[in-house]
Motif scaffolding. Structure first.
Motif, PDB file in Angstrom:
ATOM      1  N   ASP A 122      -6.245  -8.707  -0.729  1.00 25.16           N
ATOM      2  CA  ASP A 122      -6.770  -8.423   0.605  1.00 25.16           C
ATOM      3  C   ASP A 122      -7.384  -7.025   0.576  1.00 25.16           C
ATOM      4  O   ASP A 122      -7.631  -6.465  -0.493  1.00 25.16           O
ATOM      5  CB  ASP A 122      -5.691  -8.565   1.680  1.00 25.16           C
ATOM      6  CG  ASP A 122      -4.517  -7.604   1.469  1.00 25.16           C
ATOM      7  OD1 ASP A 122      -4.701  -6.570   0.794  1.00 25.16           O
ATOM      8  OD2 ASP A 122      -3.425  -7.886   1.990  1.00 25.16           O
ATOM      9  N   CYS A 164      -6.254  -4.181   1.046  1.00 24.70           N
ATOM     10  CA  CYS A 164      -5.424  -3.123   0.461  1.00 24.70           C
ATOM     11  C   CYS A 164      -5.046  -3.433  -0.988  1.00 24.70           C
ATOM     12  O   CYS A 164      -4.165  -2.778  -1.546  1.00 24.70           O
ATOM     13  CB  CYS A 164      -4.150  -2.922   1.282  1.00 24.70           C
ATOM     14  SG  CYS A 164      -4.449  -2.188   2.908  1.00 24.70           S
ATOM     15  N   ASP A 180      -0.404  -1.769  -0.173  1.00 27.74           N
ATOM     16  CA  ASP A 180       0.344  -1.572   1.068  1.00 27.74           C
ATOM     17  C   ASP A 180       1.753  -2.133   0.964  1.00 27.74           C
ATOM     18  O   ASP A 180       2.476  -2.159   1.956  1.00 27.74           O
ATOM     19  CB  ASP A 180      -0.392  -2.176   2.265  1.00 27.74           C
ATOM     20  CG  ASP A 180      -0.628  -3.672   2.107  1.00 27.74           C
ATOM     21  OD1 ASP A 180      -0.565  -4.159   0.955  1.00 27.74           O
ATOM     22  OD2 ASP A 180      -0.875  -4.345   3.119  1.00 27.74           O
ATOM     23  N   ARG A 220      -6.929  -0.761   5.310  1.00 31.96           N
ATOM     24  CA  ARG A 220      -6.996  -1.510   6.569  1.00 31.96           C
ATOM     25  C   ARG A 220      -8.207  -1.125   7.427  1.00 31.96           C
ATOM     26  O   ARG A 220      -8.504  -1.792   8.424  1.00 31.96           O
ATOM     27  CB  ARG A 220      -5.713  -1.265   7.371  1.00 31.96           C
ATOM     28  CG  ARG A 220      -4.473  -1.847   6.717  1.00 31.96           C
ATOM     29  CD  ARG A 220      -4.478  -3.350   6.768  1.00 31.96           C
ATOM     30  NE  ARG A 220      -3.329  -3.911   6.062  1.00 31.96           N
ATOM     31  CZ  ARG A 220      -3.382  -4.880   5.176  1.00 31.96           C
ATOM     32  NH1 ARG A 220      -4.554  -5.397   4.858  1.00 31.96           N
ATOM     33  NH2 ARG A 220      -2.293  -5.339   4.598  1.00 31.96           N
ATOM     34  N   ASP A 221      -8.903  -0.053   7.061  1.00 33.31           N
ATOM     35  CA  ASP A 221     -10.099   0.347   7.815  1.00 33.31           C
ATOM     36  C   ASP A 221     -11.298  -0.535   7.478  1.00 33.31           C
ATOM     37  O   ASP A 221     -12.348  -0.436   8.127  1.00 33.31           O
ATOM     38  CB  ASP A 221     -10.451   1.813   7.508  1.00 33.31           C
ATOM     39  CG  ASP A 221      -9.334   2.764   7.941  1.00 33.31           C
ATOM     40  OD1 ASP A 221      -8.537   2.381   8.820  1.00 33.31           O
ATOM     41  OD2 ASP A 221      -9.255   3.883   7.394  1.00 33.31           O
ATOM     42  N   ASN A 222     -11.168  -1.372   6.472  1.00 34.61           N
ATOM     43  CA  ASN A 222     -12.261  -2.260   6.062  1.00 34.61           C
ATOM     44  C   ASN A 222     -12.604  -3.209   7.221  1.00 34.61           C
ATOM     45  O   ASN A 222     -11.743  -3.919   7.731  1.00 34.61           O
ATOM     46  CB  ASN A 222     -11.831  -3.057   4.827  1.00 34.61           C
ATOM     47  CG  ASN A 222     -12.988  -3.796   4.179  1.00 34.61           C
ATOM     48  OD1 ASN A 222     -13.909  -4.233   4.840  1.00 34.61           O
ATOM     49  ND2 ASN A 222     -12.918  -3.933   2.858  1.00 34.61           N
ATOM     50  N   PRO A 247     -10.279  -8.218   4.531  1.00 31.37           N
ATOM     51  CA  PRO A 247      -9.121  -8.188   5.433  1.00 31.37           C
ATOM     52  C   PRO A 247      -8.498  -9.579   5.612  1.00 31.37           C
ATOM     53  O   PRO A 247      -9.155 -10.608   5.432  1.00 31.37           O
ATOM     54  CB  PRO A 247      -9.711  -7.671   6.750  1.00 31.37           C
ATOM     55  CG  PRO A 247     -10.907  -6.872   6.323  1.00 31.37           C
ATOM     56  CD  PRO A 247     -11.473  -7.596   5.136  1.00 31.37           C
TER      57      PRO A 247
END
Length: 343
Positions: free
Chosen positions: A106, A108, A129, A162-164, A188
């Motif tokens: 994903d 991360c 993560d 997670r900012d993706n 994500p």
């Protein structure tokens, strides 16, 4: 739901006990007869995995250190850990879970690639993560070693993955800008029930609970800082001093060698006339950590009853002498300044 390889049923088989919920595997039920594989050639991608495992085999017994990927000793089939940093207060290593399942990456996830070779195919995806802490006893064979740049990329993905803002696309691997240039990662996560990666993560978290591996405290995450250039092992001031001492010892030994025979008769079997003049004993070649201080090394040498007889050589390694022929050095780690034994 998009089907990914390997199936969730295969991943669930790595756990110590069956999954808590059979619903995780509802979409993975195999229907029909089992195919006959006897007449089917081994696919090229499997041959490539065999070659990768063979290339990484010499790393298996490497002493534990940061940047290394080690199998989980109690459940090697479940996964491995990429070690980030030693936590003195906890007496444990902080790291991230590693699996062979790159397709389940994903936003991360750090996907290992050719520049990370040699790396065992059991280490293909770092879940940045899923940070955990483990003791040294929990770590098994080494599967690979990542550079400092790649460690920085993993730390960056833990903080910023997670900012993706890309759309969820299970199975899609893409490049993202990261420290060191770029990283290969996934998209994500999608909604539960529509993205097999959600069920995958539940299986991994359940496996960690079964192994009693605790999540890393949030406070242990440190801000990303520029990578300081790694100094050569012979660049520190204290190493220059040790080099001078070693050179003095070698000069003294050379003088002893070329003294006339009558001057070398000292009544000691170790120093016979015409002999080398070098003290007998066991010699061990080592590399010290670049951040180890002169005081730390001196105290450790005294405690272990060792002395430096030569070095540094072109690799920055030193040769240590011990009178005990059965002497075995403790592995690198907390409590000693060693980086590598017999490099």
């Amino acid at each position: 739901m998009t089907a990914l390889t390997p199936s969730l049923a295969i991943i669930a088989a790595r756990l110590e006990t069956a999954p808590a919920s059979s619903e995780l595997l509802a979409d993975e039920l195999v229907q029909g007869d089992t195919p006959d594989w006897r007449g089917i050639a081994v696919p090229p991608h499997l041959l490539e995995r065999f070659a990768r495992r063979s290339d990484a085999a010499p790393l298996a017994n490497r002493p534990i250190g940061g940047g290394q990927i080690h199998l989980l000793a109690r459940r090697p089939g479940f996964g491995a850990l990429l070690l980030d940093a030693w936590q003195p207060a906890l007496g444990q290593w902080r790291g991230w879970l590693v699996t062979p399942d790159a397709a389940y990456a994903d936003a991360c996830g750090l996907v290992l690639e050719e520049r990370d070779a040699p790396a065992d195919p059991r280490a293909s995806l770092v879940l940045c993560d899923l940070a955990v802490t483990v003791g040294v006893a929990e770590l098994g064979a080494c599967l690979g070693v990542l550079s400092q740049d790649r460690l920085q990329a993993a730390r960056w993905l833990e903080l910023h993955g997670r900012d993706n803002a890309a759309a969820p696309a299970p199975g899609v691997i893409a490049r993202v800008a990261a420290p060191g240039g770029y990283a290969l990662t996934g998209t994500p996560l999608g909604a539960a029930g529509q993205d097999a990666r959600q069920a995958y993560r539940q299986l991994l978290e359940q496996g960690l609970q079964q192994l009693r591996i605790a999540p890393a405290p949030a406070t242990s995450v440190t801000p990303i800082a520029p990578i300081a250039p790694i100094k050569a092992a012979n660049a520190s001031r204290w190493l220059k001093m040790i080099t001078a001492v070693a050179a003095t010892v070698m000069v003294a030994q050379s003088v002893w060698i070329f003294l006339p025979a009558e001057f070398t008769q000292v009544g000691n079997a170790e120093y016979r006339g015409g002999g080398s003049g070098v003290e007998t004993g066991k010699r061990i070649r080592v590399l010290f950590r670049a951040d180890a201080t002169e005081a730390e090394i001196r105290i450790w040498l005294q405690r272990q009853q060792l002395e430096i007889v030569s070095g540094p050589d072109t690799m920055g390694a030193f040769t240590l002498l011990t009178r005990d022929q059965q002497k075995v050095l403790p592995p690198p780690g907390p409590g000693n300044p060693l980086a590598v034994i017999n490099p």
